[in-house]
Design an enzyme around this catalytic site. Structure first.
Site: not given
Ligand SMILES: [Zn+2]
Length: 673
Positions: A464-465, A468, A471
Site C-alpha cells: 500500500h505505502e 503511494h 505515485h
Molecule cells: Zn494510503
C-alpha cells in the site's frame, strides 16, 4: 553559527545532511525560513509590474524553498524519530505555521493579482497544466474567504474560529468519556479471554491504577473483548458504555456541539455562495456533487445489507444454540462472528508468518514495479536519521528517477501506523527537482541474525505505502503543487490500494512468499485460506461503514438540522439499518466529521477509492495478464504520472475508458449476488 538546515546541501542527491542537524537548529531555521518566504510573497504581491502567470503564480510555486527544506526534515523526524524536545518544538511550530498560511491567504494585494489573472485567463495562452494551477490557486483563496469583504469577512473569521474551538472540544470530550470508564474483570472473566487480550487488560489496569485487569473503551481493548468474551452481560455493559461516548450528558456531551457545528458549516457555505456545506466540500473532490456520493453508497448498501442479513441469521442460530432466547444484539455480533470464523477460516498466524519475510516482500514490491513500469532499484549507502533506514536510487533506462527510503521497523520514537511522504516533491518549474520519497512502517524488529517476518496484513501495508511512493516517484509534471499525491482526497488512495492487488497475484506469491527456513513456496491451501479470510464478515463491516457515511452526507446536505440525533435516527430508519449492527461511528463519537473539517461530508472517500482500485485492477484482469504492458503503460501515463495536474475524473476516464463501477468491489468484498 552556520545552520545546516539553511545551507545549500551538497550531499548525494541533495538529501538532507541528517548527521549535521541538531535539534537546536530547527527553531531559528524555521523563523528565518518563514520570514524569507513572507518576504518573497510580499515581493510578488507588491510588485509594480502587471501580473503575469510567471511573475505571480509560478513565482509563488518557487517561493519558500528554505521553508520546504526545514519542514521536510523536521516532520520526518517528528513522525519517525521523535523525542520530548521535538514534541515541544512541534507544539511551538503549529500555531506559527497556521498563522503564516492565514497571513498569505489574507494578503489582499496578492489575491488581487491572482483575481486579475483569473479574469483574463482565456487570453493568457496557458498550457493545460498552467491553467489548472491558476484555477486551483484562485479557488483555494476564494474558498478560504479571500474574496469576502466587510461584515461578511468578519463573520467568516468568527465562524472559522468558533469551528476550530468546537472541533477541539469535541475530541477532548470524547477522550474524557473514553478515559473515565473502566470495567474490572474477575479472574474467571479474564481467564476466558485469549492471552493477548488478558495482557492488554492487565496493562490497562496498571496504567489506570485500578488494582486489577480492566476493560477500557480504547478500540484496541473493547473490540477484542466484544469479540472473545463469552460473558453476554459484560459484553452488553461494555457495548453500552462504548456507544454512549460523547452522549452521557453534562460537560462532555457532544450532541450540542455537533448541532452547532453543522449550523456554522452551513453559514460558511452560504457566505461562499454554495447551497450547503456538502456542495462546498465536494467541489474539490472527484465525486464533485452529493448526488454522486449517495448513488455510489446506495449501490453498495443494498448488497451489503442483504449479506449482513444472511450472516445475522447464522449468528442468531448460534446464539439460540447457546440457550439464549431473543434476537441477536449489537453486543453479540462480534462474538458469534469470531466463533464462526474459527470454524470456517482457521488461520494459524504462526504457520503463515515465515512465508512473509520483510526482505522478500520489499523485493516483491520492487519486482512488480520493474515489470510494470520499468523501474530499477539500486541500494545506496547513505547516512540518514536512523540506522534502520534503507535507501535506494530509483532508475529507468539508466536515468535517475528518484530516491526511495524505507524505514520499516517499529520503535518507541515512531508514531503508530504507516505512511508515505515526500521529503522533496517532483517538479520541473521553476526548478527541476527529482523526488525523494519515504515509506515509514511499524513492523516488529527481529532479534539479531533472524530474518524480519511480516503478517499478511503487514505485507499488504508495505505494498500500500509503496503504491503511494510510486505515485510520487512516477510523477511527471511542471509544478510541485500538483505533483505526486497532491490530488483530491477521494482519489489519493487509488494508487496505493490498487498496488495491494499485486501482492495477491499467484505468481508473485509463488516467487516471493517463500518459507524463511525451507525456502519453499507457500502451499496452495494455505494461500486459499489467506485470501478467503480477507473477505470474511464483509457484510457487517460494509454496513457499519456505509451507514456512517450516509449519515455524514445527510448532515451536510440541505438545511442544517438543529437535532443531529433525530436526523441520524431518520437516516437509519430510511435505509433500514440492521438492528444487530451499530454505526461504525455514531454522531457523538464521529471525530472524522466533527473534530475538524478533514472528513466532513468526506467519510465516503474510503469506499470511493476502493471502488476505483477494484475496478482499475480489473482492467489488468480483462487484458488477461496482471502485468499486461499496455495497461501498465496506460496507468503510468494517465493516473500515476499526472498527479493533480488534471481533473481526477478525467484521469480515470483516460485510463479506463469509462467511469468506475461497483461490480468489482462487490465481487472483491464477497457481496456480489
Ligand atoms: Zn494510503
Amino acid at each position: 553559527m552556520t545552520n545546516p538546515l539553511l545551507q545549500a546541501w551538497t550531499t548525494p542527491f541533495q538529501i538532507a545532511p541528517f548527521a549535521e542537524i541538531e535539534d537546536e537548529h530547527f527553531a531559528p531555521a524555521l523563523d528565518e525560513a518563514l520570514s524569507a518566504h513572507m518576504a518573497e510573497i510580499d515581493a510578488i504581491a507588491d510588485s509594480l509590474d502587471a501580473p503575469t502567470f510567471e511573475n505571480t503564480i509560478e513565482a509563488m510555486e518557487g517561493a519558500g524553498e528554505a521553508l520546504d527544506k526545514v519542514l521536510s526534515v523536521f516532520y520526518s523526524l517528528a513522525g519517525a524519530d521523535s523525542t520530548p524536545k521535538r514534541q515541544e518544538l512541534q507544539r511551538d511550530f503549529s500555531p506559527k505555521l497556521s498563522a503564516h498560511s492565514s497571513a498569505i491567504s489574507a494578503n489582499e494585494a496578492l489575491f488581487k493579482r491572482i483575481e486579475t489573472l483569473w479574469n483574463v485567463r482565456d487570453t493568457l495562452d496557458l498550457s493545460p497544466e498552467q491553467a489548472r494551477v491558476l484555477m486551483l490557486t484562485h479557488r483555494g483563496f476564494v474558498r478560504s474567504g479571500a474574496a469576502l469583504a466587510g461584515e461578511q469577512a468578519d463573520l467568516m473569521k468568527e465562524v472559522k474560529s468558533r469551528l476550530a474551538t468546537l472541533g477541539t472540544q469535541f475530541v477532548q470530550n470524547l477522550l474524557k468519556d473514553e478515559s473515565d470508564w473502566v470495567m474490572p474483570l474477575s479472574d474467571e472473566a479474564l481467564a476466558e479471554l485469549p492471552d493477548f487480550v488478558q495482557d492488554a487488560a492487565r496493562a490497562a489496569g496498571d496504567e489506570k491504577d485500578t488494582g486489577g485487569p480492566v476493560v477500557t473503551l480504547s478500540r484496541s481493548i473493547i473490540v477484542p473483548f466484544l469479540q472473545f468474551s463469552p460473558r453476554r452481560d459484560l459484553r452488553k455493559n461494555a457495548y453500552a458504555a462504548w456507544a454512549a461516548r460523547g452522549a452521557n450528558g453534562g460537560d462532555t456531551d457532544n450532541r450540542g456541539i455537533a448541532g452547532e457545528t453543522l449550523k456554522l458549516r452551513e453559514t460558511r457555505a452560504h457566505l461562499l455562495g454554495y447551497p450547503d456545506f456538502a456542495h462546498y466540500k465536494l467541489e474539490t473532490e472527484m465525486a464533485g456533487k452529493p448526488v454522486a456520493v449517495r448513488d455510489l453508497l446506495m449501490q453498495v448498501w443494498e448488497p451489503a445489507k442483504a449479506q449482513a442479513g444472511k450472516d445475522a441469521d447464522i449468528l442468531e442460530k448460534m446464539l439460540h444454540a447457546d440457550g439464549i432466547d431473543g434476537p441477536l444484539k449489537p453486543w453479540d455480533w462480534r462474538y458469534y462472528s469470531e466463533q464462526r470464523r474459527k470454524v470456517e477460516h482457521d488461520l494459524d498466524e504462526a504457520v503463515l508468518k515465515p512465508y512473509f519475510q520483510l526482505d522478500r516482500m520489499i523485493d516483491a514490491s520492487f519486482s512488480c514495479a520493474t515489470r510494470l513500469f520499468g523501474l530499477e532499484f539500486k541500494p545506496l549507502d547513505l547516512p540518514l536519521y536512523h540506522e534502520d533506514c534503507r535507501v535506494w536510487e530509483v532508475l529507468r533506462d539508466g536515468e535517475h528517477v528518484a530516491v526511495f527510503i524505507g524505514d520499516y521497523f517499529a520503535r518507541g520514537s515512531k508514531r503508530s501506523g504507516a505512511w508515505c511522504s515526500a521529503m522533496r516533491g517532483q517538479a520541473r518549474k521553476p526548478k527541476v527537482q527529482a523526488p525523494i520519497v519515504i515509506n515509514v512502517c511499524n513492523f516488529a524488529k527481529p532479534s539479531a541474525s533472524k530474518p524480519a517476518l511480516l503478517s499478511y496484513d503487514d505485507a499488504r501495508t508495505l505494498f500500500h505505502e509503496f503504491g503511494h511512493a510510486l505515485h510520487q516517484m512516477l510523477s511527471d509534471v511542471e509544478y510541485e503543487s500538483v505533483s505526486g499525491t497532491s490530488v483530491a482526497r477521494d482519489f489519493v488512495e487509488l494508487p496505493s490500494q490498487l498496488y495491494e492487488h499485486w501482492l495477491d497475484v499467484p505468481e508473485v506469491l509463488a516467487e516471493f512468499a517463500t518459507h524463511a527456513e525451507t525456502g519453499e513456496a507457500m502451499p496452495q491451501d494455505l494461500l486459499d485460506k489467506v485470501l478467503g479470510a480477507a473477505t470474511y464478515d464483509m457484510g457487517f463491516s460494509t454496513v457499519e461503514y456505509v451507514a456512517s457515511a450516509l449519515v455524514d452526507l445527510a448532515f451536510h446536505e440541505g438545511d442544517a438540522t438543529a437535532d443531529p440525533m433525530q436526523k441520524q435516527a431518520e437516516v437509519l430508519a430510511e435505509i433500514g439499518m440492521p438492528h444487530a449492527i451499530g454505526m461504525r461511528h455514531a454522531t457523538p463519537q464521529f471525530a472524522h466529521v466533527f473534530a475538524g473539517d478533514g472528513y466532513s461530508s468526506g467519510y465516503y472517500s474510503y469506499m470511493w477509492s476502493e471502488v476505483m482500485d477494484a475496478d482499475a485492477f480489473e482492467a489488468f484482469e480483462e487484458a488477461g495478464d496482471p502485468f499486461d504492458p499496455e495497461t501498465a503503460k496506460r496507468l503510468a501515463d494517465t493516473v500515476l504520472s499526472s498527479g493533480g495536474s488534471k481533473d481526477a475524473g478525467a484521469l480515470y476516464l483516460a485510463f479506463r475508458g469509462r467511469m468506475p463501477g461497483v461490480d468489482a468491489l462487490l465481487k472483491g468484498r464477497g457481496l456480489a449476488a
